[in-house]
Write a protein that holds these residues in place. Structure first.
Motif, mmCIF file in Angstrom:
data_model
loop_
_atom_site.group_PDB
_atom_site.id
_atom_site.type_symbol
_atom_site.label_atom_id
_atom_site.label_comp_id
_atom_site.label_asym_id
_atom_site.label_seq_id
_atom_site.Cartn_x
_atom_site.Cartn_y
_atom_site.Cartn_z
ATOM 1 N N TRP A 122 0.955 -1.475 -0.174
ATOM 2 C CA TRP A 122 -0.209 -0.029 -0.195
ATOM 3 C C TRP A 122 0.840 1.717 0.200
ATOM 4 O O TRP A 122 0.448 1.855 -0.665
ATOM 5 N N VAL A 123 1.631 1.166 1.167
ATOM 6 C CA VAL A 123 2.928 2.663 1.151
ATOM 7 C C VAL A 123 3.517 2.792 -0.719
ATOM 8 O O VAL A 123 3.893 4.146 -0.814
ATOM 9 N N PHE A 124 3.769 1.376 -0.847
ATOM 10 C CA PHE A 124 4.405 1.813 -2.245
ATOM 11 C C PHE A 124 3.799 1.632 -3.910
ATOM 12 O O PHE A 124 4.434 1.152 -4.722
ATOM 13 N N GLU A 125 2.622 2.249 -3.407
ATOM 14 C CA GLU A 125 1.487 1.625 -4.710
ATOM 15 C C GLU A 125 1.603 2.659 -5.673
ATOM 16 O O GLU A 125 2.109 2.069 -6.606
ATOM 17 N N TYR A 126 2.082 3.655 -5.550
ATOM 18 C CA TYR A 126 2.793 5.106 -6.082
ATOM 19 C C TYR A 126 3.431 4.290 -7.308
ATOM 20 O O TYR A 126 3.465 5.694 -8.029
ATOM 21 N N SER A 127 4.467 3.661 -7.162
ATOM 22 C CA SER A 127 5.845 3.368 -7.016
ATOM 23 C C SER A 127 5.959 2.696 -8.174
ATOM 24 O O SER A 127 6.909 3.191 -8.714
ATOM 25 N N LYS A 128 4.968 1.933 -8.886
ATOM 26 C CA LYS A 128 4.719 1.427 -9.981
ATOM 27 C C LYS A 128 3.922 0.861 -10.494
ATOM 28 O O LYS A 128 2.812 1.162 -9.679
ATOM 29 N N GLY A 129 3.912 0.336 -11.268
ATOM 30 C CA GLY A 129 2.718 0.100 -12.564
ATOM 31 C C GLY A 129 1.853 0.952 -13.006
ATOM 32 O O GLY A 129 2.332 2.255 -13.024
ATOM 33 N N ASP A 130 0.619 1.118 -12.542
ATOM 34 C CA ASP A 130 -0.218 2.030 -14.059
ATOM 35 C C ASP A 130 -0.394 3.454 -12.858
ATOM 36 O O ASP A 130 -1.080 4.181 -13.789
ATOM 37 N N HIS A 131 -0.204 3.834 -11.862
ATOM 38 C CA HIS A 131 -0.214 4.990 -11.342
ATOM 39 C C HIS A 131 1.269 5.674 -10.591
ATOM 40 O O HIS A 131 0.973 6.320 -9.478
ATOM 41 N N ALA A 132 2.182 5.262 -11.143
ATOM 42 C CA ALA A 132 3.763 5.567 -10.937
ATOM 43 C C ALA A 132 3.975 6.787 -10.604
ATOM 44 O O ALA A 132 3.420 7.559 -11.973
ATOM 45 N N HIS A 133 4.493 7.186 -10.358
ATOM 46 C CA HIS A 133 4.956 8.655 -10.196
ATOM 47 C C HIS A 133 6.068 9.037 -10.889
ATOM 48 O O HIS A 133 7.632 8.589 -10.592
#
Length: 133
Positions: A122-133
């Motif tokens: 959950w913490v690294f959800e935005y680190s990879k995949g469709d929603h990566a920053h």
């Protein structure tokens, strides 16, 4: 926001006083209620401190304006994942932790492992995949 700071500050101090009076009342022999009431007082003061720091950082908000309108609250309140399964897994892991305390330690340790996995996901959800920053 200033009203909320005062409210939670008063509630926090109230519960700290109540916990102390209760502790003397039961001769400090009851070890479930006394820490719980102290925790409620501490949480009230923690919320008051957070709101006070937020008020210092952002200044007067729409809730402090006597002539404020509801439309002043419009805007972005945060960034949320549109379809995140991590919170569901974390809830299941929390249920396994509680179940493990009641039934067996092996279930507790499975819950700890699942909890660490889902929390890191959950913490690294935005680190990879469709929603990566």
């Amino acid at each position: 926001m200033r009203t909320n700071v005062k409210l939670f500050g008063i509630l926090g101090v109230f519960f700290l006083v109540v916990a102390t009076v209760y502790g003397f009342w039961v001769n400090w022999s009851e070890w479930a209620g006394i820490p719980a009431i102290y925790a409620v007082g501490g949480l009230g003061l923690m919320i008051a401190a957070f709101l006070w720091l937020t008020d210092r950082k952002f200044g007067v908000g729409p809730d402090d304006d006597e002539d404020g309108e509801i439309a002043q609250y419009s805007g972005t309140y945060g960034s949320f994942a549109p379809w995140s399964w991590w919170p569901l897994g974390l809830g299941i892991a929390s249920a396994a932790l509680v179940l493990g305390l009641a039934l067996g330690w092996w279930i507790f340790f499975v819950g700890v492992g699942l909890g660490v996995y889902f929390l890191v996901g959950w913490v690294f959800e935005y680190s990879k995949g469709d929603h990566a920053h």
